[in-house]
Design an enzyme around this catalytic site. Structure first.
Site, PDB file in Angstrom:
ATOM      1  N   ARG A 139       0.859  -1.173   0.000  1.00 44.26           N
ATOM      2  CA  ARG A 139       0.000   0.000   0.000  1.00 44.26           C
ATOM      3  C   ARG A 139       0.900   1.228   0.000  1.00 44.26           C
ATOM      4  NH1 ARG A 139      -2.057  -3.480   4.024  1.00 44.26           N
ATOM      5  NH2 ARG A 139      -4.162  -4.281   3.582  1.00 44.26           N
ATOM      6  N   LYS A 168      -2.879  -1.239   7.397  1.00 44.46           N
ATOM      7  CA  LYS A 168      -4.289  -0.862   7.442  1.00 44.46           C
ATOM      8  C   LYS A 168      -5.012  -1.569   8.575  1.00 44.46           C
ATOM      9  CE  LYS A 168      -8.407  -0.805   4.466  1.00 44.46           C
ATOM     10  NZ  LYS A 168      -8.926  -1.137   3.113  1.00 44.46           N
ATOM     11  N   HIS A 243      -2.957   3.058  -6.025  1.00 45.26           N
ATOM     12  CA  HIS A 243      -3.424   1.781  -5.487  1.00 45.26           C
ATOM     13  C   HIS A 243      -3.480   0.699  -6.564  1.00 45.26           C
ATOM     14  CE1 HIS A 243      -4.875  -0.176  -1.900  1.00 45.26           C
ATOM     15  NE2 HIS A 243      -5.878  -0.729  -2.556  1.00 45.26           N
ATOM     16  N   ARG A 246      -1.012  -2.129  -6.598  1.00 49.90           N
ATOM     17  CA  ARG A 246      -1.357  -3.257  -5.733  1.00 49.90           C
ATOM     18  C   ARG A 246      -2.256  -4.248  -6.476  1.00 49.90           C
ATOM     19  NH1 ARG A 246      -1.044  -4.520  -0.297  1.00 49.90           N
ATOM     20  NH2 ARG A 246      -2.957  -5.117   0.797  1.00 49.90           N
ATOM     21  N   HIS A 277      -3.662  -8.976   4.044  1.00 44.19           N
ATOM     22  CA  HIS A 277      -5.109  -9.010   4.184  1.00 44.19           C
ATOM     23  C   HIS A 277      -5.524  -9.827   5.397  1.00 44.19           C
ATOM     24  CE1 HIS A 277      -5.727  -8.067  -0.356  1.00 44.19           C
ATOM     25  NE2 HIS A 277      -5.622  -6.979   0.369  1.00 44.19           N
ATOM     26  N   TYR A 286      -9.307  -7.988  -5.292  1.00 42.08           N
ATOM     27  CA  TYR A 286      -8.148  -7.345  -5.890  1.00 42.08           C
ATOM     28  C   TYR A 286      -7.845  -7.897  -7.268  1.00 42.08           C
ATOM     29  CZ  TYR A 286      -6.314  -4.297  -2.304  1.00 42.08           C
ATOM     30  OH  TYR A 286      -6.144  -3.251  -1.440  1.00 42.08           O
TER      31      TYR A 286
END
Length: 309
Positions: A139, A168, A243, A246, A277, A286
């Protein structure tokens, strides 16, 4: 068989190979394609989708349109004239923007654009930062918060590690770095230290003034690079985002794994852990349903079971 129905079969087989049953969405989309075929329409448009959905009860309209929306995002890879259904300027239900999957040429264009920044230390920062995002799937917030102490060379001298602590979900992890990536990071650090012999921050990546890159600075600088590289939004393509490095990393990693004969179910927990994750379920969205991923799955994978969306 119509082209739209062929695309539907490709879409369903790809998603099912990734673990989704899609029993109800498959039935709904079959009805939608029947409607399109009967109307002699070959391109999904907003007005056609809403006209079809309006025939059903109010409680199921959004569910049906959401299924069409996801299918339309897949079809848009093949038919740029496709319109993804929206309501009052906003997508139905909980819609995430269709990611931009970078090609090697586009990444090269962004790196070239970064090289045009001034002063030299700023150019080096952004070339190295974008390169790191491309090869690790970090990220942007994680990359910004890296300190020098978070980068460690392997004892063998072949590669190294990045310690990710500002995540995150508050989950720390270790990300392996290839020898070429380590070499690029070390070269950048030497040049940065020459530019700022007395440093005011422990940050790995710094601005032209030697401070850690702020969120707002990252966003504004990337918009500048995106414009220089010609990756702004078009009628059929979303504007590239930071982003999307990613998304691109996740999608291309899975494609490479499949083409080498790997198993999707075995790969997902590994990819999930790499990306930081909470679970593999968080990783599925994703994976952009690109033609390359569909081809890789179609060529090498049987359809496997999973849960409905």
């Amino acid at each position: 068989m119509s082209v739209l129905r062929e695309l539907l079969e490709s879409y369903l087989s790809t998603r099912r190979a990734l673990g989704f049953k899609l029993t109800e969405p498959g039935r709904v989309l079959g009805e939608f394609v029947d409607f399109m075929d009967d109307a002699g329409e070959t391109t999904i448009r907003h007005d056609l989708a809403t006209r079809w959905a309006a025939r059903f009860t109010r409680s199921t309209v959004l569910i049906r349109l959401n299924a069409v929306r996801q299918f339309a995002e897949h079809v848009a890879w093949f038919d740029p004239a496709t319109e993804v259904p929206v309501l009052d300027g906003r997508p139905y239900v909980n819609h995430r923007p269709r990611p931009h999957i970078y090609t090697t040429e586009q990444i090269d264009s962004l790196l070239h654009a970064a090289g045009r920044l001034t002063p030299t230390v700023r150019a080096a920062t952004w070339q190295t930062l974008l390169g790191l995002l491309a090869v690790t799937g970090l990220r942007i917030s994680e990359a910004r918060m890296l300190d020098d102490a978070d980068i460690t060379s392997d004892e063998s001298g072949d590669g190294g590690w990045a310690r990710i602590t500002e995540t995150k979900f508050g989950k720390s992890r270790i990300v392996p770095l290839h020898a070429s990536t380590m070499a690029a990071l070390m070269s950048y650090r030497r040049m940065r230290n020459e530019a700022f012999p007395t440093r005011s921050t422990k940050a790995l990546f710094v601005t032209r003034r030697g401070s850690r890159i702020a969120t707002s600075t990252a966003g504004s600088t990337f918009r500048q690079l995106r414009s220089l590289a010609g990756l702004t939004a078009t009628v059929s393509e979303p504007a590239a985002r930071l982003h999307d490095f990613r998304h691109s990393f996740a999608t291309n990693t899975l494609i490479g794994h499949i083409r080498s004969g790997g198993n999707v179910e075995e790969m997902m927990p590994v990819l999930s852990a790499w990306l930081g994750h909470v679970s593999p379920a968080s990783t599925y969205w994703y994976l952009s349903n690109t033609p390359e991923l569909a081809a890789a799955l179609g060529a090498q994978l049987p359809v496997i079971g999973g849960d409905d969306e």
